[in-house]
Write a protein that holds these residues in place. Sequence first.
Motif, PDB file in Angstrom:
ATOM      1  N   SER A 123       0.850  -1.192   0.000  1.00  0.00           N
ATOM      2  CA  SER A 123       0.000   0.000   0.000  1.00  0.00           C
ATOM      3  C   SER A 123       0.883   1.238   0.000  1.00  0.00           C
ATOM      4  N   PRO A 124       0.382   2.325  -0.564  1.00  0.00           N
ATOM      5  CA  PRO A 124       1.193   3.562  -0.566  1.00  0.00           C
ATOM      6  C   PRO A 124       1.592   3.962   0.855  1.00  0.00           C
ATOM      7  N   ARG A 125       0.669   3.768   1.790  1.00  0.00           N
ATOM      8  CA  ARG A 125       0.947   4.146   3.174  1.00  0.00           C
ATOM      9  C   ARG A 125       2.085   3.298   3.742  1.00  0.00           C
ATOM     10  N   ARG A 128       5.420   4.233   2.129  1.00  0.00           N
ATOM     11  CA  ARG A 128       5.938   5.492   2.658  1.00  0.00           C
ATOM     12  C   ARG A 128       6.601   5.256   4.017  1.00  0.00           C
TER      13      ARG A 128
ATOM     14  N   VAL B 264      -8.698  10.435   6.422  1.00  0.00           N
ATOM     15  CA  VAL B 264      -8.026   9.351   5.684  1.00  0.00           C
ATOM     16  C   VAL B 264      -6.526   9.331   6.002  1.00  0.00           C
ATOM     17  N   ARG B 265      -5.951  10.517   6.207  1.00  0.00           N
ATOM     18  CA  ARG B 265      -4.533  10.534   6.575  1.00  0.00           C
ATOM     19  C   ARG B 265      -4.328   9.791   7.890  1.00  0.00           C
ATOM     20  N   LYS B 266      -5.328   9.847   8.735  1.00  0.00           N
ATOM     21  CA  LYS B 266      -5.238   9.149  10.019  1.00  0.00           C
ATOM     22  C   LYS B 266      -5.494   7.646   9.859  1.00  0.00           C
ATOM     23  N   THR B 267      -6.604   7.315   9.175  1.00  0.00           N
ATOM     24  CA  THR B 267      -7.019   5.908   9.154  1.00  0.00           C
ATOM     25  C   THR B 267      -6.367   5.098   8.034  1.00  0.00           C
ATOM     26  N   GLY B 268      -6.058   5.742   6.907  1.00  0.00           N
ATOM     27  CA  GLY B 268      -5.454   5.016   5.786  1.00  0.00           C
ATOM     28  C   GLY B 268      -6.442   4.213   4.956  1.00  0.00           C
ATOM     29  N   PHE B 295      -2.972  10.011  -1.532  1.00  0.00           N
ATOM     30  CA  PHE B 295      -2.586   8.674  -2.016  1.00  0.00           C
ATOM     31  C   PHE B 295      -1.587   7.997  -1.089  1.00  0.00           C
ATOM     32  N   PHE B 296      -0.593   8.746  -0.664  1.00  0.00           N
ATOM     33  CA  PHE B 296       0.484   8.108   0.093  1.00  0.00           C
ATOM     34  C   PHE B 296       0.087   7.783   1.529  1.00  0.00           C
ATOM     35  N   TYR B 297      -1.139   8.131   1.863  1.00  0.00           N
ATOM     36  CA  TYR B 297      -1.631   7.762   3.197  1.00  0.00           C
ATOM     37  C   TYR B 297      -2.521   6.527   3.139  1.00  0.00           C
ATOM     38  N   LEU B 298      -2.838   6.074   1.939  1.00  0.00           N
ATOM     39  CA  LEU B 298      -3.777   4.953   1.815  1.00  0.00           C
ATOM     40  C   LEU B 298      -3.086   3.629   2.105  1.00  0.00           C
ATOM     41  N   ASP B 299      -3.780   2.825   2.885  1.00  0.00           N
ATOM     42  CA  ASP B 299      -3.225   1.517   3.230  1.00  0.00           C
ATOM     43  C   ASP B 299      -4.021   0.392   2.567  1.00  0.00           C
ATOM     44  N   ALA B 300      -5.031   0.759   1.830  1.00  0.00           N
ATOM     45  CA  ALA B 300      -5.879  -0.241   1.172  1.00  0.00           C
ATOM     46  C   ALA B 300      -6.599   0.457   0.022  1.00  0.00           C
ATOM     47  N   PRO B 301      -7.148  -0.334  -0.902  1.00  0.00           N
ATOM     48  CA  PRO B 301      -7.926   0.302  -1.981  1.00  0.00           C
ATOM     49  C   PRO B 301      -9.121   1.066  -1.400  1.00  0.00           C
TER      50      PRO B 301
END
Lengths: 362, 337
Positions: A123-125, A128, B264-268, B295-301
């Motif tokens: 994932s991007p997160r 990073r 979203v930055r918090k939860t991803g 985008f760079f904060y996303l942890d899943a689709p």
Amino acid sequence: MSVNVVVPPLGTTVDTLTLIAWYKQEGDFVQKDEPLFVVETDKATLDVESPASGILQKVSATAGDSVNALSRIAVILAEGESLTEAKPTLLVEKPVATPIQAPKPAPALEQRKLSLPRRIFISPRAKRLAETSQLAWQTIVGTGPEGAVVERDVRAALSKPQSAVTPITLTTETDATELVALQARLRQMGVTVSYDDLLLLILVRALREHPKMNASLEGNTVTHWEAVHIGMTLEVEEDLRLVVLRDADQKGLKALAQETNALKRNAEAGNISPDQSQGATFAITNLGTFGIDAFTPVIPLPACPLLGVGRIKQENAGDKATQRHNMWISLSFDPRLVRGVLGVRFLQCVAEYIETPTLALI
Amino acid sequence: MPVMTIAEALREGIREEMRRDPTVFCLGEDIGIPGGFGGAFTVTLGLSDEFGHDRILDTPISEIGIAGVAIGAAMTGMRPIADVQYGDFLFCMMDQLANQAAKMTYMSGGTVKVPLVMRAPVGSTRRGSQHAQSLEAFFTHIPGLKVLAPSTAYDAKGLLKSAIRDENPVLIFEHKLLYGSKGGRSEKGALTAVGEVPDGDYVVPIGKGIVRRAGKDVTIVGKLLTVYRALGAADELAQEGIEAEVIDPRTLIPLDKEIILESVRKTGRLVVVEEDNITHGWGAEIAAMVAEEAFFYLDAPIKRVAAPDTPPPFAPPMEEFYVPSVARVVAAVKSLF
């Protein structure tokens, strides 16, 4: 020529796997390295690529079957080749290289080897976080959607000690007769040096020839150092600790002896400053003084290569002419830091200096 | 503090604004006839008693006429509140809204203002394909319109007041299952979206979203009824240790991007829940915005939970399948872990 399709050995612990599915059916043409079937271990589901290009034949396992590692479950024939003329060997030749019995390889690495040809999703997160933490995310097995590496996987990897990579240890027995003689001769000349001091000098000379060994690994970053700071394992308050002798390459034997003596006195007094306990670019542990013959040195963090020195043992006692002294030395290093072949050459170099120590004085 | 339904809160808001400003008036079908319901969902019930039939103006059944009158009145100094019986009928007014109301200020270089408010009920409530659509996304695509979607009684009154005082055309979408309409106009399966509403004047600013429930593991964005579906899902997810943050933008245009991005930055993780058809929808816009800006904060689709690409069905079991349920939201969230 027929090529056997074999269930891969998944590490050291898994004997039986479950065949989940075939991507191809009997009679289909398959390309070499194209995913051919899927197996599942208790840890992961993995694609297995075709070992050759050709027609899939003699499929002997179906989806849902338990299959043994290294068993043949199909063959691949060249186009035009028929089954009768192809004589597949009934049993697979045992692979020569059985997995090395490394001390408990981390499961992540074990799986990683096998899933290497697969695309890794992250994932991007997570990416990073991995990159800001200088963590090699390619070695992480993902637990997120579609097997992607997600933030929690990176955090888990970060919280694991770096020893997740199995260090390599090389060991050799050296002839220390001349080293013993040199020390005695120097003493006769009024120069009191310990074996530790002579070994330090030898180490510095060997590092001069192999500068890539003077390196450390922090996170996933390899740093080759110009300065040579040798960490020595000393007993400090009933514990073995790394005490660092700075700029060892700038010092002659006498200066090294003076400084090691001072560090040893400080260590005995429990008086080691933080500056004296970090920044090693190479380390040495001499357990010979504790009567240990040989051992596997434990790599300190941040990881730098480590030379272990055992006891000097006298052989053929009594007969002066044939009296020999032997000493075991070991080199441990992280394979990400130093390539194995370099480690071998370096250890040979150290051994040569031990066997002909006057060369180190030049 | 008085507790009100959304219909009652809207009525109070209209009443206070009409008392405050004589240019404010209502027009629509059957909104003030004696013995009527006060519009289809009781919002204007009783207002003609106080303000008379000149200011609670019943119109012929002609949506294009309602829109035309409202736009003309707005351009000439009035502040009309047009009542659309069912949001679906907005399609009859499309030229008036998209080509006239939305563009007039731009085309006149800012000299002409169109301070009209149009209220339209949306949502599937067992009324079939032509009385059940959720049309918000159509209007969020037209520059020049502001689009509001209040989901509580407090917001309904506060946003309505902001809309009436705004110089631009504002569409307010209201969900039929949230009105809390009573008597003959009560809706089957309606939620009791009653809430405390202060007496007297207050506004809810246009363009400010609100966090309905705080959480750290996933962001669920909903609007109107799907805010409640998201909250229901959050309750279920909490039992499994997943803390969902539920965000209600309240205003669709202009959108409070920052409240979504910050979450979203918090939860991803992001799930958008909407009752509209999925393709080219509002959820797609939220997903694209987050993909571009966080985008760079996303942890899943990013996941969308929406209606399939068919008209709303009439049969109750089909409608139940069609409209996003708590279970579907829960499943979507779980697929991200």
